[in-house]
Design an enzyme around this catalytic site. Sequence first.
Site, PDB file in Angstrom:
ATOM      1  N   CYS A 138       0.867  -1.187   0.000  1.00  0.00           N
ATOM      2  CA  CYS A 138       0.000   0.000   0.000  1.00  0.00           C
ATOM      3  C   CYS A 138       0.900   1.233   0.000  1.00  0.00           C
ATOM      4  CB  CYS A 138      -0.856  -0.001   1.267  1.00  0.00           C
ATOM      5  SG  CYS A 138       0.183   0.072   2.749  1.00  0.00           S
TER       6      CYS A 138
ATOM      7  N   HIS B  23       5.509  -4.820   8.834  1.00  0.00           N
ATOM      8  CA  HIS B  23       5.523  -6.191   9.328  1.00  0.00           C
ATOM      9  C   HIS B  23       5.830  -7.180   8.210  1.00  0.00           C
ATOM     10  CE1 HIS B  23       3.040  -5.076  13.128  1.00  0.00           C
ATOM     11  NE2 HIS B  23       4.338  -5.081  13.357  1.00  0.00           N
TER      12      HIS B  23
ATOM     13  N   HIS C  18       3.742   2.044  11.723  1.00  0.00           N
ATOM     14  CA  HIS C  18       2.607   1.820  12.632  1.00  0.00           C
ATOM     15  C   HIS C  18       2.378   2.960  13.607  1.00  0.00           C
ATOM     16  CE1 HIS C  18       4.653  -2.011  11.573  1.00  0.00           C
ATOM     17  NE2 HIS C  18       3.442  -2.256  11.115  1.00  0.00           N
TER      18      HIS C  18
ATOM     19  N   CYS D 145       2.481   5.999   8.877  1.00  0.00           N
ATOM     20  CA  CYS D 145       1.581   6.202   7.739  1.00  0.00           C
ATOM     21  C   CYS D 145       0.675   7.405   8.022  1.00  0.00           C
ATOM     22  CB  CYS D 145       0.732   4.952   7.512  1.00  0.00           C
ATOM     23  SG  CYS D 145      -0.473   5.206   6.191  1.00  0.00           S
TER      24      CYS D 145
ATOM     25  N   HIS E 279      -1.330  -4.817  19.184  1.00  0.00           N
ATOM     26  CA  HIS E 279      -0.768  -4.376  17.902  1.00  0.00           C
ATOM     27  C   HIS E 279      -0.059  -3.030  18.066  1.00  0.00           C
ATOM     28  CE1 HIS E 279      -0.584  -2.993  13.707  1.00  0.00           C
ATOM     29  NE2 HIS E 279      -0.559  -4.287  13.418  1.00  0.00           N
TER      30      HIS E 279
ATOM     31  N   GLU F  56       0.254  -0.499  16.191  1.00  0.00           N
ATOM     32  CA  GLU F  56      -0.513   0.709  15.836  1.00  0.00           C
ATOM     33  C   GLU F  56      -1.401   1.136  17.002  1.00  0.00           C
ATOM     34  OE1 GLU F  56      -2.957   0.600  12.215  1.00  0.00           O
ATOM     35  OE2 GLU F  56      -4.293   2.045  13.167  1.00  0.00           O
TER      36      GLU F  56
ATOM     37  N   THR G 297      -6.509   0.948  11.699  1.00  0.00           N
ATOM     38  CA  THR G 297      -6.698   1.103  10.247  1.00  0.00           C
ATOM     39  C   THR G 297      -6.820  -0.218   9.494  1.00  0.00           C
ATOM     40  OG1 THR G 297      -4.302   1.154   9.975  1.00  0.00           O
ATOM     41  CG2 THR G 297      -5.425   3.277  10.149  1.00  0.00           C
TER      42      THR G 297
ATOM     43  N   SER H 213       1.263  -9.550  10.797  1.00  0.00           N
ATOM     44  CA  SER H 213       0.667  -8.485   9.995  1.00  0.00           C
ATOM     45  C   SER H 213      -0.844  -8.518  10.168  1.00  0.00           C
ATOM     46  CB  SER H 213       1.048  -8.678   8.518  1.00  0.00           C
ATOM     47  OG  SER H 213       0.134  -8.010   7.688  1.00  0.00           O
TER      48      SER H 213
ATOM     49  N   SER I  48       1.991  -5.302   3.453  1.00  0.00           N
ATOM     50  CA  SER I  48       3.444  -5.188   3.669  1.00  0.00           C
ATOM     51  C   SER I  48       4.221  -6.311   2.981  1.00  0.00           C
ATOM     52  CB  SER I  48       3.736  -5.166   5.167  1.00  0.00           C
ATOM     53  OG  SER I  48       3.014  -6.166   5.839  1.00  0.00           O
TER      54      SER I  48
HETATM   55 FE1  SF4 Z   1      -0.939   0.866   4.486  1.00  0.00          FE
HETATM   56 FE2  SF4 Z   1      -1.516   0.743   7.090  1.00  0.00          FE
HETATM   57 FE3  SF4 Z   1      -1.283   3.102   5.869  1.00  0.00          FE
HETATM   58 FE4  SF4 Z   1      -3.345   1.532   5.307  1.00  0.00          FE
HETATM   59  S1  SF4 Z   1      -2.909   2.510   7.264  1.00  0.00           S
HETATM   60  S2  SF4 Z   1      -2.106   2.692   3.823  1.00  0.00           S
HETATM   61  S3  SF4 Z   1      -2.404  -0.514   5.458  1.00  0.00           S
HETATM   62  S4  SF4 Z   1       0.336   1.575   6.178  1.00  0.00           S
END
Ligand code: SF4
Length: 320
Positions: free
Chosen positions: A12, A41, A74, A96, A124, A126, A164, A222, A266
């Site tokens: 992504c 991950h 994350h 991200c 997790h 994140e 997310t 992941s 990932s």
């Molecule tokens: Fe990628 Fe996670 Fe960002 Fe979504 S939130 S674009 S899966 S890194």
Amino acid sequence: MELYLAQPRGFCAGVVRAIEIVELALEVYKPPIYVYHEIVHNAHVVADLKKQGAVFVESLADVPAGSVVIFSAHGVSGAIVAQAEQRQLDVIDATCPLVTKVHLQGKRYSAQGYAVIIVGHIEHEEVIGTMGSIAGEVHVVSTPEEVAELTVSDPGKVAYVTQTTLSLDDTRDIIAALKTRFPDIIGPGLNDICYATQNRQNAVRDMAREVDLVLVVGAQNSSNSNRLKDVAEQSGVKAYLIQDAGEIRNEWLTSVSRIGITAGASAPEALVQGVVDRLRDSGVVAVHMMNGVTESTVFRLPRELLEAGMIATSGRPSIE
Ligand code: SF4
């Protein structure tokens, strides 16, 4: 046997950006460059960056004072940001932008006096980062049953945000439970589930209707890869999460004629191609690409890093 490849699958925009940040930092600042946690991950991605001179650490105490350190995609908690400042580390943030958006939303709710409920998995990275970015009352739930057990200080002042990379279906059920339990709750609906997670889940659901077996290429840790496996199984198909072609077992392939392949956000495409080659050796005679959405989302690299590398930003598409 015939193969079907989900579209979209794999990397992504957040993962592409995070990997580009480490590679550019290695080029600009020269190794060693420290990375807090796995940048994304995937063990293959991490091993490749290690070869280029990245040093992955689980504690900022392992980063020499004054060094460059990159925060993973994350995201991190406020305490980690403060620790990096206190140790005078030169931070490059590869969080991200969609995760940062959730952090900001959680902080806003908290500043307005709401108890914030994070819909996600407490272990997790994140969620640990999101939880640690919110100064006030914060809770984490991952099932409707956990919603029933929640105790909040003021049931009339509750807000939620979501991880997310959850399954859309699971999230919908948990949000429904939250709305039943706290009728005044506010939140973003399913909007925090990122575009890449949604697209990959829709694609694997469509593909699962056409095949006897689904292989998800991705790491065991992941979240979005695990959810892809869940979505395939919920569609009534046997599914396995594999790190690479080496984990495919011959017994999975007996009495199947149509195999679907997807990959977590990932997982590099080279690993998918390795799986395709392995299955060709086992008798696959045709490979089909499923129809699906084409993604165009690209996230800008951090300005300071671009400036340090004297790379013009103008050639790069802007944030979608
Ligand atoms: Fe990628 Fe996670 Fe960002 Fe979504 S939130 S674009 S899966 S890194």
